[in-house]
Design a protein around this motif. Sequence first.
Motif, PDB file in Angstrom:
ATOM      1  N   VAL A 499     -16.136 -15.103 -17.394  1.00 41.52           N
ATOM      2  CA  VAL A 499     -15.656 -15.066 -18.776  1.00 41.52           C
ATOM      3  C   VAL A 499     -14.581 -16.120 -18.993  1.00 41.52           C
ATOM      4  CG1 VAL A 499     -14.578 -13.664 -20.574  1.00 41.52           C
ATOM      5  CG2 VAL A 499     -16.241 -12.628 -19.017  1.00 41.52           C
ATOM      6  N   GLY A 500     -13.473 -15.989 -18.277  1.00 44.93           N
ATOM      7  CA  GLY A 500     -12.375 -16.947 -18.421  1.00 44.93           C
ATOM      8  C   GLY A 500     -11.138 -16.291 -18.991  1.00 44.93           C
ATOM      9  N   CYS A 501     -10.003 -16.508 -18.339  1.00 45.17           N
ATOM     10  CA  CYS A 501      -8.728 -15.979 -18.806  1.00 45.17           C
ATOM     11  C   CYS A 501      -7.620 -16.920 -18.337  1.00 45.17           C
ATOM     12  CB  CYS A 501      -8.495 -14.566 -18.279  1.00 45.17           C
ATOM     13  SG  CYS A 501      -8.333 -14.468 -16.473  1.00 45.17           S
ATOM     14  N   GLU A 502      -6.383 -16.553 -18.624  1.00 41.63           N
ATOM     15  CA  GLU A 502      -5.252 -17.408 -18.239  1.00 41.63           C
ATOM     16  C   GLU A 502      -5.123 -17.492 -16.724  1.00 41.63           C
ATOM     17  OE1 GLU A 502      -0.388 -17.632 -18.943  1.00 41.63           O
ATOM     18  OE2 GLU A 502      -1.632 -16.265 -20.142  1.00 41.63           O
ATOM     19  N   ARG A 503      -5.412 -16.393 -16.040  1.00 43.55           N
ATOM     20  CA  ARG A 503      -5.256 -16.369 -14.583  1.00 43.55           C
ATOM     21  C   ARG A 503      -6.177 -17.364 -13.893  1.00 43.55           C
ATOM     22  NH1 ARG A 503      -7.800 -13.355 -10.456  1.00 43.55           N
ATOM     23  NH2 ARG A 503      -6.480 -13.068  -8.607  1.00 43.55           N
ATOM     24  N   CYS A 504      -7.404 -17.526 -14.415  1.00 43.92           N
ATOM     25  CA  CYS A 504      -8.374 -18.429 -13.796  1.00 43.92           C
ATOM     26  C   CYS A 504      -8.510 -19.744 -14.552  1.00 43.92           C
ATOM     27  CB  CYS A 504      -9.737 -17.757 -13.675  1.00 43.92           C
ATOM     28  SG  CYS A 504     -10.464 -17.269 -15.260  1.00 43.92           S
TER      29      CYS A 504
END
Length: 574
Positions: A499-504
């Motif tokens: 999906v994608g988030c700030e952590r990755c």
Amino acid sequence: MAAVLPNPASGAALSGLARALLQAGRLSAQQAETLHKQALTEKTGFIDVLLKGGGIDARSLALFCAETFGYPMLELSAFNLGLIPEKIIDAKLMQGQRVVVLAKRANKLFVAISDPTNTQALDQIKFQTESNVEPVIVQHDSLLKLLESYSKSAEQNLNDLIGDDQDIMFLEEDTTAAADAASSEIDDAPVVKFLQKILIDAINQGASDIHFEPFEKFFRIRYRVDGILRDVAQPPLSIKEKLVSRIKVLSRLDISEKRVPQDGRMKLVLSQTRTIDFRVSTLPTLFGEKTVMRILDATQAQMGIDALGYDPDQKETLLAAIQRPYGMVLVTGPTGSGKTVSLYTCLNVLNKPGINISTAEDPAEINLPGVNQVNVNDRAGLTFPVALKAFLRQDPDIIMVGEIRDLETADIAIKAAQTGHMVFSTLHTNDAPSTLTRLMNMGVAPFNIASSVILITAQRLARRLCNCKQAAVILDEILVQAGFNEDELDGTWHPYKPVGCERCSGSGYKGRVGIYQIMPISEEIERIILANGTAPEIERQAQSEGVRTLRQSGLQKVKQGLTSLEEVLGCTNE
């Protein structure tokens, strides 16, 4: 009629601009001499003291120069500064000689200059660029403002990239080079801080490599994170040489040699308990030296075998093989598949006070306390075969060879495995069965392979899904086509997608997981080897004994939700 100096000897030392003004009657001989001495005392240019106390303003002086020397005059305020080409001449020449290249047409450069008698500047530009130079007269105050904006822009861009100071230290073993660097422009404080930030950020982001890449119009820095290169910064083009020189000093390389590739190492001290090694490689390119730094973190080899991603049965088979008193264990896979970390992890399992371990590597990537590590040096004659022969006279229990590249190395390693030693090594093959045929193609006798090799592991690294993953809807037909059996699609599990988030950082992946094919050499496989069997024959026998292919192992990681189906299909062949 031109004025005549009352003191020819003194007048001979005047600058060309002072002479022109004197001959035109714009300055008296006394004024010219006084301003000339003032410039020498203040260690500045004649034109600076002239505009301060010579009764001439910048515009009048520019008009005088244009008329007297026959050069065109330009109002910088009316010129589109966005059209100025970058990096035609280096920043040191531009700031030191107060010149700016305004435009380039074919082999001709149009150079903004306020003192057209500064022939040294024009000659240096011509020599550096191998181009014809056409001076364009501009007002001195406008030129200084333009140069100041260039300087501030570059420094501000760098300071914006630096951020907060980092409390780290480099181990500089070459004190002479370090001292030379401290007294030169290499130790420019912003460049030093910027390099520290780049290294710290790379470590914090889990990067495996850092790329410093110079191009004609820009300078790019990229990290390789989870096997993928990412752009992280584009610092000012003017710092590329200082940055490379700084890295060379820390890596004990020759900063004056820019024509051939160089290799070195450097060490970064993060704390009393943690240091990071970097393997440094420089390569001359069209627009400067490209530098790549491989990050070698010893903690990777101390993670333990459980962190590498072996399935329980694979881990049990591997540990049983490496605990045997003698034989050969081979790790195969392409560059960047984690072979070195796997080997070091095995060595850590075996590294005990009662065991003598020696390794020959090219080069030794991670320092392992308690292990005798040797860097091979082909130029000096210390090759893999030479190191192996020396090891056999050093009372070894375990030997690790960085890579089997030729028949001589293979023969010595196999004889060591046959005479009571445990031998670890790597080859570049696609899977475990093809490793055996690769050895036969190198010229190793089949009976030597069958009597020495006890286990082969092939591996790949797949990106691990981040916690932001979501369940994916994939048709059963596609899953079966990928390699799943129909009876596995029982609804008790489902695949996930990134999906994608700030952590990755929006990629959907964070970290990597190993995909392995663990193939012990059974008696049946030995018989196939002795009969000069092919890789497909060996593979069929291994599968009948329960050995999973790389694709099958990867699909298990999909079932466990560790990675995506796309990632497994991308890093395994079927």
